[in-house]
Design a protein around this motif. Structure first.
Motif, PDB file in Angstrom:
ATOM      1  N   GLN A   1      36.710  36.332  41.701  1.00 31.66           N
ATOM      2  CA  GLN A   1      35.654  36.406  42.711  1.00 31.66           C
ATOM      3  C   GLN A   1      36.287  36.389  44.117  1.00 31.66           C
ATOM      4  OE1 GLN A   1      32.756  33.381  42.298  1.00 31.66           O
ATOM      5  NE2 GLN A   1      31.394  34.213  43.884  1.00 31.66           N
ATOM      6  N   LYS A   2      35.856  37.186  45.005  1.00 33.57           N
ATOM      7  CA  LYS A   2      36.386  37.268  46.378  1.00 33.57           C
ATOM      8  C   LYS A   2      36.029  36.005  47.154  1.00 33.57           C
ATOM      9  CE  LYS A   2      36.074  40.050  50.574  1.00 33.57           C
ATOM     10  NZ  LYS A   2      35.464  41.198  51.255  1.00 33.57           N
TER      11      LYS A   2
ATOM     12  N   ALA B   1      36.326  42.579  31.976  1.00 32.91           N
ATOM     13  CA  ALA B   1      35.477  42.310  33.143  1.00 32.91           C
ATOM     14  C   ALA B   1      35.524  40.837  33.517  1.00 32.91           C
ATOM     15  CB  ALA B   1      34.055  42.755  32.846  1.00 32.91           C
ATOM     16  N   GLY B   2      35.725  39.966  32.513  1.00 32.88           N
ATOM     17  CA  GLY B   2      35.796  38.541  32.794  1.00 32.88           C
ATOM     18  C   GLY B   2      37.061  38.146  33.538  1.00 32.88           C
ATOM     19  N   LEU B   3      38.084  39.005  33.460  1.00 28.34           N
ATOM     20  CA  LEU B   3      39.317  38.705  34.173  1.00 28.34           C
ATOM     21  C   LEU B   3      39.217  38.960  35.685  1.00 28.34           C
ATOM     22  CD1 LEU B   3      41.920  40.216  31.658  1.00 28.34           C
ATOM     23  CD2 LEU B   3      41.280  37.806  31.953  1.00 28.34           C
TER      24      LEU B   3
END
Length: 202
Positions: free
Chosen positions: A174-175, A169-171
């Motif tokens: 962010q848009k 999930a950390g990979l």
């Protein structure tokens, strides 16, 4: 050197000490005491005696009759009659006293052996019960240990899964925000040409 004591065994021509006691209705101790007068060497160990020896000691066991007048010979003295009757009674009482403890002792021995056997069976049964309880307890503990081992392994494995999920999930990126395009290209071109036309000399 001391003379060797004889221990004559009963034969066809002799009478055993037991039968001699019954004949004279006396105890073995009293009979041997009387034999000490005729057999001083082996009176205390002899097992059988001859008829001659018994006749020699018969006077020791026959009641002595008192001298009485002719008128009194037909009626024995009360004390003498009592003494004559008391000897068989004493012998019977002595025989009963010497024989009665034997059955009681046997019964006591049987009771003791029976009680010992019963207690031993109870003790062996208790040992078997304790062993069975220990086996069941060990099985329960082993099952609990296996269950706890599986639980601990799953807890560790579950934490590994959750860590991997968090890492993945950390990979995620962010848009970025989209900058709005507020310039009208056509209008800007026309404006530039118009300004340019004004500056040109035709």
């Amino acid at each position: 050197m001391a003379a060797r004591k004889r221990t004559t065994a009963p034969t066809a021509d002799t009478v055993s000490i037991h039968d001699a006691c019954l004949r004279y209705m006396t105890t073995e101790q009293s009979l041997r005491l009387a034999l000490s007068h005729v057999r001083p060497d082996d009176f205390d160990t002899v097992k059988a005696v001859s008829e001659a020896d018994l006749e020699a000691i018969a006077s020791h066991f026959q009641p002595q009759l008192p001298e009485t007048s002719p008128q009194q010979t037909s009626e024995p003295a009360p004390e003498q009659s009592q003494n004559a009757l008391s000897l068989p009674q004493q012998q019977q009482h002595l025989t009963s006293a010497t024989q009665s403890p034997i059955p009681n002792a046997q019964l006591t021995l049987i009771d003791q052996l029976a009680r010992q056997a019963s207690e031993e069976i109870a003790a062996v049964d208790a040992i078997a019960q304790v062993k069975n309880q220990l086996i069941l307890n060990n099985l329960a503990v082993r099952d609990a240990e296996l269950a706890e081992g599986i639980n601990q392994h799953w807890q560790h494995q579950k934490q590994g899964y959750l860590g991997a999920i968090r890492d993945l999930a950390g990979l995620a990126q962010q848009k970025p925000e989209i900058t709005p395009d507020e310039t009208d290209l056509t209008q800007e071109i026309e404006g530039i040409i118009t300004e340019l036309g004004k500056k040109l000399i035709v």
